[in-house]
Scaffold this motif. Structure first.
Motif, PDB file in Angstrom:
ATOM      1  N   GLY A 137       1.005  -1.263  -0.328  1.00  0.00           N
ATOM      2  CA  GLY A 137       0.009  -0.038  -0.073  1.00  0.00           C
ATOM      3  C   GLY A 137       0.885   1.371   0.173  1.00  0.00           C
ATOM      4  N   TRP A 138       1.936   1.344   0.854  1.00  0.00           N
ATOM      5  CA  TRP A 138       2.643   2.691   0.980  1.00  0.00           C
ATOM      6  C   TRP A 138       3.559   2.672  -0.217  1.00  0.00           C
ATOM      7  CZ3 TRP A 138       3.753   1.775   6.849  1.00  0.00           C
ATOM      8  CH2 TRP A 138       2.965   2.526   7.461  1.00  0.00           C
ATOM      9  N   LEU A 139       4.162   1.577  -0.743  1.00  0.00           N
ATOM     10  CA  LEU A 139       4.781   1.559  -2.046  1.00  0.00           C
ATOM     11  C   LEU A 139       4.073   2.174  -3.036  1.00  0.00           C
ATOM     12  CD1 LEU A 139       7.690   0.406  -3.198  1.00  0.00           C
ATOM     13  CD2 LEU A 139       6.266  -1.400  -4.292  1.00  0.00           C
ATOM     14  N   GLU A 140       2.850   1.593  -3.224  1.00  0.00           N
ATOM     15  CA  GLU A 140       2.031   2.279  -4.401  1.00  0.00           C
ATOM     16  C   GLU A 140       1.899   3.896  -4.322  1.00  0.00           C
ATOM     17  OE1 GLU A 140      -1.489   0.455  -5.578  1.00  0.00           O
ATOM     18  OE2 GLU A 140      -0.763  -1.378  -5.605  1.00  0.00           O
ATOM     19  N   SER A 141       1.394   4.227  -2.885  1.00  0.00           N
ATOM     20  CA  SER A 141       1.033   5.435  -2.573  1.00  0.00           C
ATOM     21  C   SER A 141       2.371   6.434  -2.849  1.00  0.00           C
ATOM     22  CB  SER A 141       0.428   5.587  -1.189  1.00  0.00           C
ATOM     23  OG  SER A 141       0.056   6.934  -1.048  1.00  0.00           O
TER      24      SER A 141
END
Ligand SMILES: Nc1ncnc2c1ncn2[C@@H]1O[C@H](COP(=O)(O)OP(=O)(O)O)[C@@H](O)[C@H]1O
Ligand SMILES: [Mg+2]
Lengths: 244, 704
Positions: free
Chosen positions: B251-255
Motif C-alpha cells: 500500500g505504501w509503496l504504491e502510494s
C-alpha cells in the motif's frame, strides 16, 4: 490388577464378524473375525501387507468394508462415518502420523473439545500423563520428536475418554525405551476400562502388555489366543511363510 | 511533510484493503488448500452487484450491503465450493489452479457481458457527504477511516477464530491431514465451506471498499489479486500478521510512488507494475513450502509415433491449404491466427505437459517475439525471424533462472507477475538505449508488422501467411514430437514426476528447466511473430495477463501433454468468437465464458480432449488403404472446387463428410482385437488369462 482377566469373560465391546475389504477390485481382507472387550489389550500381529492397517481403518470408519458386520458396544456400526465413530469413542492413532504437523500441541488438544470436555480439562489430563507436552504446548507438532509425537497422539486419545483405542505400529521408528514407556501408558489406559487394539509387526514390545493376540495373515485371522509362548511358533511360521 | 503524511494515509487505507483481500487468500489456502486466482474476481463481482443494487436500482445502502455480503457472497462461495472445487479436491494442485483460473476468466467475461464496460458507473465512497477530518496536517476521509476500522476488526476476528476456537483449529487441521481430521471428529467439508464463505465475504468487503477509489472495471478489480497476493506471500500464504505487514508495504509503496516518482516517460508504468514486481521479488526472497497434501496424480504423456507425427503435420498443412483456397479475405483474417496462436499454445506442451512447469506468460513472450520481428524485420528480412526467436528464448531463460526456485503454483504466480510487469510497464516504455543498442517495444501504441520476404517472394496476403503459419506449426509439432521421443523429452517427464529422482538418475534439474523454458519461449516467440504478421499491427493489450489466461485454459482443455493441443487450441480459441460474431458484439465475452466453463468442466480430466480425438482418428491415419483414399477424395473435391464446379460451402461440407465417413470405416475395418488396454501385470486379474499371453510375455522378455 485383575481387569484383564475379568474382561475376558465380559461381553465384547468391539466385534468384527466376517469383515471383507478391498482396494479397487483387490480384496485384502477375506473375512476377519475379532473381538475386543473393555479393559482388554489385544495385539493384532502379522507380516507386512497382511491387512492390519486396513482392519483398523475399517473399524474407525475410514475404509468401508465390502462385507461383514462391525459392532461397537452392541450397536451395529458397519459403514458409519468416521466422524460419528470418533464421537462415539473410537480413537485411531494411525500409522506413523497421528498428528497434524502444522498445529500446535495446544491446537491438538483443543480439537478434542468435540467430546464435550473443555480445553483446560483436557490439557490437565494430557499434561498429567505426559508432562513433556506441557513444555511444548505452543510448538507445532511437526517439530516434536517422534516419541513426543506419539505421546501427543496418545494424549489426544486419552483425553477424550475413548471406548476403543486403535494403535497402528506405535513403535515404528522409536527407540525401545520410548516404546516401552508408551506401552506402559497404554496398559494404564486399558486398566481404566478402554478396549485397546494394538497393531504391530514386531511383537516383542506389545506382548508385554497384551492379554490376547491375534495373527492376521492372508486376509484372515489365522490364530487367536493368549499371548504366550505358543504364539512365537505361530508367528514365525506366518512371517517366514512355512505355514502354507 | 504534509504531503508525505497525506500519501501515508492514502497508502494506509489501500493497505487495509489489500490486507482484507489478502487474508481471504490466506484463509482459502490454509483451510481449503486452494490457491485462488479468482479471489479478486469475487470481490469484483461483489462490487458490481453492490453498484447494481445501491446505485443501479437505488436500494438503501445498508440493505444493498447486507444483500451482497450476507446473501450473494455466501451463495457464490457455496457454488464455488460445491460445484467447482469439491470435484477437484482430490486431484492435484494444478487442477485446482486451472479451476480458479477458469473462474477468474469466467467472472470477468460474465461481468463484461452483464455490465457493458463502455458505460461509466461511478461508485460513491461511504460517508461522501461528511467533510474529511484532520490527523495532524493530513486529511483523512471518513471512507478511509471506515476502511481502517473494518480492517482492524477483521484482523482481530480472524486471529481469534483461527487460533482460539475449535472451528478455526479444525479448519487448519483439515489442511494438514483431511483423513486424520475426520478421524478426530472434524468435518473437512464443513470446514472448507466455512472457509470459502468467509473468504468470499472478505473479498466482497475489499472489493466494495476499493471500487470507489479506482474505476468500477472488471479487469482492473480482478487484478487487485496481484497486490493481495503480494501481501499474502509476505506471510508465505499462512501467516495473517505477516500478510497485514505485506499489505502495508504494498500500500505504501504504491502510494509513495504515486507521490514521489519523477515525472518522465519511463516511470509511470513502474508504479502500476510495482505490486507485481514486489510479488516477483517476494516470491524469490521468502522461502516457501508446499502444503503437505496428497500425491499429485500424474497424467500420462502420450507418445506420438514418427509416422503419426508426420501424418498430423501433413494434415495441418493440408487443412491450411484447403482453408487458404476456400475462405474469403475476411475469413482468412479471422481464422488465420488459429495457426499462429496454436504455435504459442504448442509451447505449453514441452514446458507444462512434459516438464510440469506451469507458466502463465507464454502469450506475453509471444508479444516479445512479435515486437522484435516488427522492428528487426521491418522489410521482411528473413534473418530477423531467428533473431526474434532467440530474443524470446533469452527472455524465457531469463525468467527461468529466478523461477528455478519456484515450483508448482508458486511458479504460476511468478509467471503471472511477470506477465503483469511486461504489460503494465515494459511494454509501455518508449524506445530506449541500452549499451548503445536501441530497444523499441510497442512505442506506446501499436506497431506495424510486415510479412517475411522468402528469398524474393514477399508473403503478405492473408492466405500466404496462413499457409506459412501452418507450415511452421507442422514443423514445430514434428519437433516437439521428436523431442518427446528423445532422451531430453523423457528426462523432462522424469523431472516432472520427481525432481529428486531425476537428479539421482544423473540429470541436472536446473539445466533442464532453463533449457525447457528457453525452448518453449522460442516456440512462443515464433508463434508471436507469425501472429503479429497476420494481425499487421499489434498492441500491448493483446498480450496482457488476462489475454494469456484463456489461451492457457484452452490448452489445458486440449491436454497439455499432447502435441495436437496446438492446433486444437488455435481453433477452439479463435473460432467461437467469429462464429458467434455474426450475432452480436457480446460474442467475445460469451465465448470466453464458454472457454471458462469448459475449463471448469475439464479440470476433472487432466489428460484433456486431444488424446481422445487422437484415438478416434488414429485408425484412419494408420490405414494404408483408406488414408490414400481420403487424400485422393479431398484432392478431387479440391479440383472440382478449383474448376468452379462446386461452391466453397459444398466443398467444406463434403470434405468433412468424407473425412468422418472414412474415419468410421477405418475404425470398423481395424482388423484383429484392439490391443489389450490392460498393462501386462494386470493380465489374468483385470481380464482372464489368455493362451497367447504366455507367448507375448516370453517374446517381450526375449526382446529385452
Ligand atoms: N490405498 C491402497 N490401495 C491399494 N492397495 C492397498 C492400499 N493400501 C493397502 N493396500 C494393500 O492392501 C494390503 C494390506 O495392506 P495393509 O492393511 O496396509 O497391511 P499392513 O498394515 O498389515 O502392513 C497390502 O497388500 C497393500 O498392498
Ligand atoms: Mg500397516
Amino acid at each position: 490388577m485383575t481387569g484383564a482377566t475379568a474382561a475376558d469373560s465380559a461381553a465384547p465391546l468391539l466385534e468384527l464378524r466376517g469383515i471383507k475389504a478391498a482396494y479397487d477390485r483387490i480384496t485384502v481382507l477375506h473375512g476377519v473375525d475379532l473381538t475386543v472387550a473393555a479393559g482388554q489389550v489385544v495385539a493384532l500381529l502379522g507380516p507386512n501387507g497382511a491387512g492390519k492397517t486396513t482392519t483398523l481403518n475399517v473399524i474407525a470408519g475410514a475404509h468401508r468394508p465390502s462385507a461383514g458386520t462391525l459392532h461397537l458396544g452392541g450397536r451395529d456400526t458397519t459403514g458409519a462415518d468416521p466422524r460419528d465413530l470418533a464421537r462415539a469413542g473410537v480413537c485411531l492413532v494411525p500409522e506413523g502420523r497421528g498428528i497434524f504437523p502444522n498445529l500446535t500441541v495446544r491446537d491438538h488438544l483443543r480439537m478434542m473439545t468435540f467430546t464435550g470436555r473443555d480445553r483446560p480439562e483436557i490439557e490437565e489430563i494430557a499434561y498429567a500423563r505426559f508432562p513433556v507436552l506441557a513444555r511444548c504446548a505452543h510448538r507445532p507438532a511437526g517439530t516434536l520428536s517422534g516419541g513426543q509425537q506419539q505421546m501427543l497422539a496418545l494424549a489426544r486419545g486419552l483425553a477424550t475418554d475413548p471406548a476403543v483405542l486403535l494403535l497402528d505400529e506405535l513403535s515404528m521408528g522409536l527407540a525401545p525405551v520410548v516404546v516401552a514407556e508408551l506401552y506402559e501408558e497404554v496398559a494404564q489406559l486399558a486398566r481404566q476400562g478402554i478396549a485397546v487394539l494394538v497393531v504391530e509387526q514386531f511383537a516383542a514390545a506389545v506382548l508385554k502388555i497384551a492379554d490376547h493376540a491375534a495373527v492376521l495373515a492372508r486376509g484372515r485371522v489365522q490364530w487367536q489366543g493368549h499371548a504366550d509362548s505358543s504364539l512365537h511358533a505361530e508367528l514365525s511360521s506366518y512371517y517366514l511363510g512355512s505355514a502354507a | 511533510m504534509e504531503q508525505f503524511l497525506t500519501f501515508g494515509v492514502v497508502g494506509l487505507a489501500t493497505a487495509a484493503i489489500y490486507a482484507i483481500i489478502g487474508s481471504g487468500l490466506v484463509l482459502t489456502y490454509t483451510t481449503a488448500g486452494v490457491f485462488n486466482f479468482a479471489h479478486g474476481a469475487a470481490g469484483m463481482m461483489a462490487a458490481f452487484a453492490y453498484w447494481q443494487l445501491a446505485f443501479g436500482w437505488g436500494w438503501p445502502v445498508p440493505l444493498a450491503l447486507a444483500v451482497v455480503l450476507l446473501v450473494l457472497a455466501p451463495a457464490f462461495a457455496l457454488f464455488v465450493e460445491r460445484v467447482l472445487m469439491r470435484p477437484v479436491q482430490s486431484l492435484g494442485e494444478a487442477e485446482r489452479l486451472v479451476m480458479t483460473v477458469a473462474l477468474l476468466t469466467g467472472c470477468i467475461a460474465l461481468a463484461r457481458w452483464i455490465w457493458d464496460p463502455n458505460t461509466p458507473r461511478p461508485l460513491r465512497p461511504f460517508f461522501a457527504d461528511q467533510p474529511a477530518f484532520h490527523l495532524g496536517p493530513a486529511p483523512v476521509t471518513w471512507h478511509q477511516a471506515l476502511t481502517l476500522g473494518v480492517a482492524a476488526l477483521i484482523a482481530a476476528g480472524l486471529w481469534l477464530l483461527l487460533n482460539h476456537t475449535r472451528a478455526g483449529t479444525e479448519m487448519r487441521a483439515c489442511v494438514d491431514d483431511r483423513a486424520l481430521a475426520r478421524l478426530t471428529g472434524a468435518s473437512p467439508q464443513r470446514a472448507a465451506r466455512f472457509a470459502w464463505i468467509l473468504a468470499t465475504q472478505l473479498a466482497a468487503v475489499g472489493g466494495i471498499l476499493i471500487a470507489p477509489n479506482i474505476a468500477l472495471d472488471a479487469q482492473q478489480l480482478s487484478l487487485l489479486i496481484v497486490s493481495a497476493y503480494t501481501a499474502a506471500v509476505f506471510g508465505r500464504l499462512r501467516s495473517l500478521p505477516l500478510t497485514f505487514l505485506g499489505a502495508l508495504v504494498v500500500g505504501w509503496l504504491e502510494s509513495y510512488l504515486t507521490g514521489y516518482l519523477p515525472q518522465n516517460d519511463y516511470l509511470p508504468g513502474l508504479r502500476l507494475a510495482a505490486p507485481a514486481l514486489l510479488l516477483f521479488l517476494a516470491l524469490l526472497v521468502f522461502p516457501h513450502r508446499r502444503l503437505r497434501g496428497r500425491e499429485r496424480r500424474l497424467v500420462r504423456v502420450p507418445l506420438p509415433t514418427p509416422r503419426g507425427s508426420l501424418v498430423f503435420a501433413g494434415c495441418v498443412v493440408l487443412l491450411a491449404v484447403l482453408l487458404a483456397t476456400v475462405l474469403d479475405e475476411e475469413g482468412l483474417i479471422s481464422y488465420g491466427p488459429a495457426f499462429s496462436l496454436g504455435i504459442v499454445a504448442l509451447s505449453y506442451v514441452p514446458l507444462a505437459g512434459y516438464a510440469g512447469q506451469i507458466s502463465l506468460c507464454q502469450l506475453s513472450i509471444a508479444g516479445i517475439g512479435a515486437v522484435v520481428w516488427a522492428h528487426l524485420g521491418g522489410a521482411g528480412q528473413l534473418w530477423a525471424l531467428p533473431a526474434a526467436v532467440l530474443v524470446a528464448a533469452a527472455v524465457g531463460a531469463a525468467i527461468a533462472v529466478p523461477a528455478l526456485r519456484l515450483s508448482g503454483i508458486y511458479l504460476a504466480l511468478g509467471t503471472a507477475a511477470f506477465a503483469v510487469i511486461l504489460d503494465r510497464w515494459v511494454f509501455t516504455l518508449p524506445s530506449f538505449e541500452v549499451l548503445g543498442v536501441r530497444i523499441a517495444l510497442f512505442d506506446q501504441g501499436s506497431v506495424e508488422v510486415q510479412g517475411p520476404n522468402l528469398f524474393g517472394w514477399r508473403l503478405d496476403s492473408p492466405a500466404e501467411l496462413l499457409v506459412l503459419s501452418a507450415v511452421v506449426m507442422a514443423a514445430s509439432s514434428l519437433a516437439v514430437g521428436w523431442l518427446r521421443r528423445g532422451r531430453f523429452g523423457r528426462g523432462l517427464i522424469a523431472l516432472r514426476d520427481s525432481e529428486a529422482a531425476y537428479a539421482t538418475l544423473g540429470g541436472r534439474p536446473l539445466a533442464a528447466k532453463v533449457a525447457v523454458f528457453a525452448l518453449s519461449a522460442a516456440i512462443a516467440g515464433l508463434g508471436g511473430a507469425l501472429y503479429g504478421m497476420q494481425q499487421r499491427t499489434v498492441t500491448a493489450e493483446q498480450f496482457n495477463l488476462l489475454a494469456n489466461l484463456p489461451v492457457f485454459l484452452v490448452a489445458v482443455i486440449g491436454g497439455l501433454g499432447a502435441v495436437g493441443t496446438g492446433l486444437f487450441t488455435g481453433f477452439a480459441y479463435i473460432a467461437p468468437p467469429h462464429l458467434l460474431g455474426h450475432f452480436g458484439t457480446w460474442a467475445h465475452d460469451v465465448s470466453t465464458l464458454g472457454i471458462a466453463l469448459a475449463g471448469m468442466g475439464l479440470a476433472h480430466n487432466p489428460a484433456g480432449v486431444v488424446p481422445g480425438l487422437r484415438e478416434e482418428w488414429a485408425p484412419l491415419a494408420r490405414d494404408r488403404v483408406l488414408l490414400p483414399v481420403a487424400c485422393g477424395a479431398l484432392g478431387l473435391l479440391w479440383l472440382l472446387y478449383g474448376t468452379g464446379l462446386i461452391g466453397g460451402a459444398i466443398f467444406l461440407v463434403a470434405a468433412v463428410l468424407v473425412a468422418v465417413a472414412l474415419r468410421i470405416r477405418a475404425t470398423a475395418r481395424q482388423d484383429g482385437p484392439p490391443p489389450a488396454p490392460d498393462p501386462v501385470e494386470w493380465w489374468g486379474i483385470r481380464r482372464p488369462w489368455r493362451a497367447e499371453d504366455r507367448e507375448v510375455i516370453a517374446r517381450g522378455i526375449a526382446a529385452g
